[in-house]
Design an enzyme around this catalytic site. Structure first.
Site, mmCIF file in Angstrom:
data_model
loop_
_atom_site.group_PDB
_atom_site.id
_atom_site.type_symbol
_atom_site.label_atom_id
_atom_site.label_comp_id
_atom_site.label_asym_id
_atom_site.label_seq_id
_atom_site.Cartn_x
_atom_site.Cartn_y
_atom_site.Cartn_z
ATOM 1 N N ILE A 1 40.515 7.141 51.778
ATOM 2 C CA ILE A 1 40.970 7.529 52.948
ATOM 3 C C ILE A 1 40.993 7.607 54.632
ATOM 4 C CG2 ILE A 1 38.799 8.904 52.664
ATOM 5 C CD1 ILE A 1 40.306 12.211 52.802
ATOM 6 N N CYS A 2 41.806 8.247 55.112
ATOM 7 C CA CYS A 2 41.532 7.522 56.873
ATOM 8 C C CYS A 2 41.658 6.232 56.721
ATOM 9 C CB CYS A 2 39.928 7.861 56.971
ATOM 10 S SG CYS A 2 39.765 8.188 58.463
ATOM 11 N N ALA A 3 41.124 5.209 57.729
ATOM 12 C CA ALA A 3 41.080 4.077 57.898
ATOM 13 C C ALA A 3 41.146 3.508 56.774
ATOM 14 C CB ALA A 3 39.961 3.473 58.729
#
Lengths: 184, 184
Positions: free
Chosen positions: B102-104
């Site tokens: 998730i995310c980066a």
């Protein structure tokens, strides 16, 4: 500098606690995570072990602007029955500071006697213990200086509301955008 | 018993990590939180200090069903550049196990070479490093065994999707209801 006290008791709900801490620190608040029982490490309701900054008994409460309580059944029960968090809730409220609680933690505000005639929300079912002006159609209820919310899925909205009352709406909107709140 | 490996590197995003751990443990998964650098305590992007269960180097990866990576810029960069998480991502993928980020953290999947021709999502902007089949209109993308998501506000939906692929839709719906996901 806005200063926020987050007491952790064994069995705190970790999404709620971490959302409060993360979002308020993103806003620039000085967030102090304090253990109710004085131990350095506090274990959450699903066994995430978090190191605290200090013992709650060591906190100089006069320097804070807000106390924010995560839920979790076991943790909230301690916040509602232990003398020290009860004393602090009453003190913050009496001094006109912000008092915030999510999920089961509004029972601790009720135990401290500060929810009478105050619209509030909480985890569905906990309102049976509290009575009063339960609001079931809002995820976050702001009643003057008392802010309440419902559960893990409302934790981010709750934390952003805490930012809003401490730092203003533009800061809350900026953080919401950065955390992609608008996309959910 | 479903077993999930959550590697934590300094600077992990704490809402994302804790959402993964909390929700999967609610589902009954055996979630092992492992520190990439081998230290017992890992500090998140906003200074929440979490105690891990073990060092990542001590994990017997053969017993796991899934590896799930939280974001946070600094933590994800370590996951993308450190040899051990990179080896594990490749191994889980090669063995047909679930790989989630998730995310980066999808940059770590890209670094491991497993995002080619795979629809994915990530924190807006990180897709510039990854290229390929970036999907910007979904909060969670399931591409066979690779599951990706966008950021803190999508962490709960992401974690519930991990429950769905491991335990089925009824369990995910039950947990979503208990966490009040339906009300947001």
């Amino acid at each position: 500098m806005k200063k926020v006290l987050v007491p952790l008791a064994k069995g705190f709900e970790e999404i709620e606690a971490v959302s409060i801490i993360d979002v308020l620190r993103r806003a620039g608040a000085d967030v102090v995570v304090a253990s109710v029982d004085g131990s350095e490490c506090v274990c959450s309701s699903h066994n995430v072990r978090v190191l605290t900054d200090c013992a709650l008994s060591a906190v100089d409460s006069s320097s804070f602007d807000m106390i924010a309580l995560p839920g979790g059944s076991e943790g909230a029960t301690t916040l509602a029955t232990d003398a020290l968090p009860q004393k602090l809730i009453k003190e913050f409220h009496a001094k006109g500071k912000f008092v915030a609680a999510i999920c089961a933690a509004p029972i601790a505000l009720h135990a401290a006697g500060i929810l009478q005639n105050v619209p509030y929300t909480c985890y569905p079912g906990c309102n049976a213990q509290i009575g009063g002006l339960y609001t079931e159609d809002k995820n976050v209820v702001v009643s003057d200086k008392i802010i309440t919310s419902r559960g893990p899925a409302t934790a981010l909205a709750f934390a952003l509301t805490l930012v809003e009352v401490l730092f203003g709406t533009p800061k809350a909107k900026e953080l919401a955008a950065g955390m992609l709140k608008t996309c959910c």
